[in-house]
Every structure is written in C-alpha cells, then in structure tokens.
Motif scaffolding. Structure first.
Motif, short mmCIF file in Angstrom:
data_model
loop_
_atom_site.label_atom_id
_atom_site.label_comp_id
_atom_site.label_asym_id
_atom_site.label_seq_id
_atom_site.Cartn_x
_atom_site.Cartn_y
_atom_site.Cartn_z
N GLY A 91 -2.26 -30.84 44.97
CA GLY A 91 -1.84 -31.81 43.97
C GLY A 91 -0.73 -32.71 44.47
N TRP A 92 -0.41 -33.71 43.66
CA TRP A 92 0.61 -34.71 43.96
C TRP A 92 1.74 -34.62 42.96
CZ3 TRP A 92 0.14 -38.30 47.93
CH2 TRP A 92 -1.11 -38.36 48.56
N THR A 93 2.96 -35.00 43.39
CA THR A 93 4.02 -35.20 42.42
C THR A 93 3.69 -36.46 41.62
OG1 THR A 93 5.32 -36.42 44.05
CG2 THR A 93 5.83 -34.06 43.76
N ARG A 94 4.33 -36.61 40.50
CA ARG A 94 4.01 -37.74 39.60
C ARG A 94 4.22 -39.08 40.28
NH1 ARG A 94 7.19 -39.00 34.24
NH2 ARG A 94 8.78 -38.38 35.70
N ASP A 95 5.23 -39.20 41.15
CA ASP A 95 5.51 -40.47 41.84
C ASP A 95 4.66 -40.66 43.10
OD1 ASP A 95 6.66 -38.75 43.69
OD2 ASP A 95 8.70 -39.46 43.37
N SER A 96 3.79 -39.71 43.40
CA SER A 96 2.88 -39.76 44.56
C SER A 96 3.61 -39.84 45.90
CB SER A 96 1.90 -40.93 44.44
OG SER A 96 1.09 -40.77 43.32
N ARG A 97 4.84 -39.34 45.97
CA ARG A 97 5.60 -39.35 47.22
C ARG A 97 5.55 -38.03 47.97
NH1 ARG A 97 10.86 -43.11 46.32
NH2 ARG A 97 9.73 -44.86 45.41
N LYS A 98 5.06 -36.99 47.29
CA LYS A 98 4.97 -35.67 47.91
C LYS A 98 3.69 -35.00 47.44
CE LYS A 98 9.95 -34.97 48.20
NZ LYS A 98 11.08 -34.08 47.85
N PHE A 124 3.42 -18.67 36.07
CA PHE A 124 4.61 -19.40 35.65
C PHE A 124 4.31 -20.89 35.58
CE2 PHE A 124 6.00 -15.60 37.82
CZ PHE A 124 6.99 -15.10 36.99
N VAL A 125 4.99 -21.58 34.66
CA VAL A 125 5.01 -23.04 34.61
C VAL A 125 6.43 -23.43 34.96
CG1 VAL A 125 4.77 -25.09 33.16
CG2 VAL A 125 3.18 -23.18 32.89
N ARG A 126 6.57 -24.34 35.92
CA ARG A 126 7.89 -24.69 36.46
C ARG A 126 7.95 -26.19 36.70
NH1 ARG A 126 10.14 -21.60 41.83
NH2 ARG A 126 12.32 -22.08 41.57
N ASP A 127 9.16 -26.76 36.59
CA ASP A 127 9.32 -28.16 36.95
C ASP A 127 10.13 -28.24 38.24
OD1 ASP A 127 12.09 -28.01 36.31
OD2 ASP A 127 11.76 -28.77 34.30
N LEU A 128 10.28 -29.45 38.76
CA LEU A 128 10.96 -29.61 40.05
C LEU A 128 12.47 -29.43 39.95
CD1 LEU A 128 8.89 -32.48 41.69
CD2 LEU A 128 8.77 -30.01 42.07
N GLU A 129 13.00 -29.30 38.74
CA GLU A 129 14.41 -28.97 38.56
C GLU A 129 14.60 -27.47 38.41
OE1 GLU A 129 15.49 -31.41 35.25
OE2 GLU A 129 15.13 -33.25 36.37
N GLU A 130 13.54 -26.71 38.65
CA GLU A 130 13.51 -25.26 38.66
C GLU A 130 13.62 -24.60 37.29
OE1 GLU A 130 15.84 -23.46 41.75
OE2 GLU A 130 15.15 -24.90 43.25
N ASP A 153 3.81 -35.08 34.15
CA ASP A 153 5.21 -34.89 34.56
C ASP A 153 5.24 -33.99 35.79
OD1 ASP A 153 4.65 -32.38 33.47
OD2 ASP A 153 5.70 -32.81 31.62
N ASP A 154 6.41 -33.76 36.33
CA ASP A 154 6.52 -32.98 37.56
C ASP A 154 6.61 -31.49 37.28
OD1 ASP A 154 6.25 -34.89 39.59
OD2 ASP A 154 8.29 -35.59 39.26
N ARG A 155 5.60 -30.97 36.58
CA ARG A 155 5.48 -29.54 36.35
C ARG A 155 4.28 -29.03 37.15
NH1 ARG A 155 6.24 -28.70 29.89
NH2 ARG A 155 4.89 -30.51 29.80
N TYR A 156 4.36 -27.76 37.50
CA TYR A 156 3.24 -27.13 38.19
C TYR A 156 3.11 -25.70 37.69
CZ TYR A 156 6.97 -25.35 41.25
OH TYR A 156 8.11 -24.76 41.74
#
Length: 186
Positions: A38-45, A106-112, A90-93
């Motif tokens: 998958g991609w981050t929401r901003d498509s940079r990672k 687990f459901v987690r966002d990039l801010e942990e 959003d930036d959840r995975y």
C-alpha cells in the motif's frame, strides 16, 4: 511493485507510468523478502512487510521513493507482524502480530496511535478498509469456527460478525480449543 528472484527473495521497485523510469527502493538480495502492500495518503512512501531487519523477522515498514531507501520500521518487536491493508482516506493501516500462532490485529496511524481490534483467538486471513476509512472488513478463522467475516467500526470500536458458518454437522461445543504449550529448546 514487488520484484522476485526464484520466488524466495524479493525486492521493491516503483515504476513511473509517465516516464517509464524504475526506481529500486529495496533491491533483491539473498537474505530477505519484502512485499509491497500500500501507499501513504500523500503517495510519498510505500508500506511493506519485510524481514530485512537485524532480527530477520517479518515486520511492517515504510520505504520512501528514493533509490535504495532505508526501512522505517513501524512494528518491529518480539513477534512477527505483517501488513493487512492501508487506508486510502487517511494514514492508518491494519496489521497483525502473530503471537505464538494466535493473531492479534491492530489499527494504527503514522503518529503511532493504535487500537487492538477485539477478535476471538484465531487467525486473520485478510482485512480491507472501507473506501471512507471508517470500517475494517476482516476474514477470521479459529480452531472451533470456520472462516467468518467481521466488520470493525473504527471510531466506535463496535464489532459485528456478518457470517455464521456451519461446522459441518459437528456440535461446536464439543470442539476443543487449542492451548499453547511452551517448552525449552536448544
């Protein structure tokens, strides 16, 4: 996309569809497997599951879109873990931790910020975020129940079992749940 050599070792590349240029984020090597999911929401990672870490265990990481990118480990710990899906909203995975054969999701966002999804003991086969990112559909199976479909409502924490599969004429109360046995090894 994921590139492979002999179906055992893989690397990660990104292909620019406009220019046709391939950027190798993680080259194929003889030690590790790295799979994009998958991609981050901003498509940079890109999100990956990989064992290209000092422990050699599967974990979720991010790779930036630079040649020979460094792994940014998100779930590296005592137990192996793997990515299930990333939200398009959003930036959840969603990811699974395999604790001695029992999967914890687990459901987690990039801010942990993280929440454990309340499933019974068993194994998660797959999960997908809804297009609005508010729900997570999950396929889960256990020793005393065939695969079932569940929906987890992320904001409220509510969990709904959608299917109720038959156990082939068996009386479900007679099925013995497995118990973890731990013993010393070499």
């Amino acid at each position: 996309y994921t590139r492979t050599r002999n179906y055992q070792y893989t690397g990660v590349s990104v292909l620019d569809l406009k220019t046709g240029r391939e950027t190798v984020l993680a080259p194929i090597d003889d030690k590790s497997t790295t799979i994009t999911l998958g991609w981050t929401r901003d498509s940079r990672k890109v999100y990956v599951t990989s064992n290209a870490n000092p422990q050699g265990t599967d974990a979720v990481a991010l790779l930036s879109l630079e040649e020979n990118s460094r792994f940014e480990w998100l779930t590296l710990g005592d137990w192996e873990s793997f990515l299930l899906d990333s939200s398009q909203k959003d930036d959840r995975y969603a990811y699974v931790v395999n604790q001695a054969g029992n999967h914890k999701i687990f459901v987690r966002d990039l801010e942990e910020h993280q929440v454990e999804v309340p499933l019974p003991q068993g194994v998660v086969l797959m999960a997908r975020f809804s297009p609005d990112g508010e729900r997570l559909g999950i396929v889960h199976g256990s020793a005393d129940s065939p695969r079932e479909i569940w929906v987890y409502h992320i904001n409220s924490g509510a969990m709904n079992q959608i299917t109720q599969s038959l156990v082939g004429g068996l009386d479900q109360k007679n099925i013995v749940r497995p118990q973890l046995v731990i013993y010393p090894s070499y």
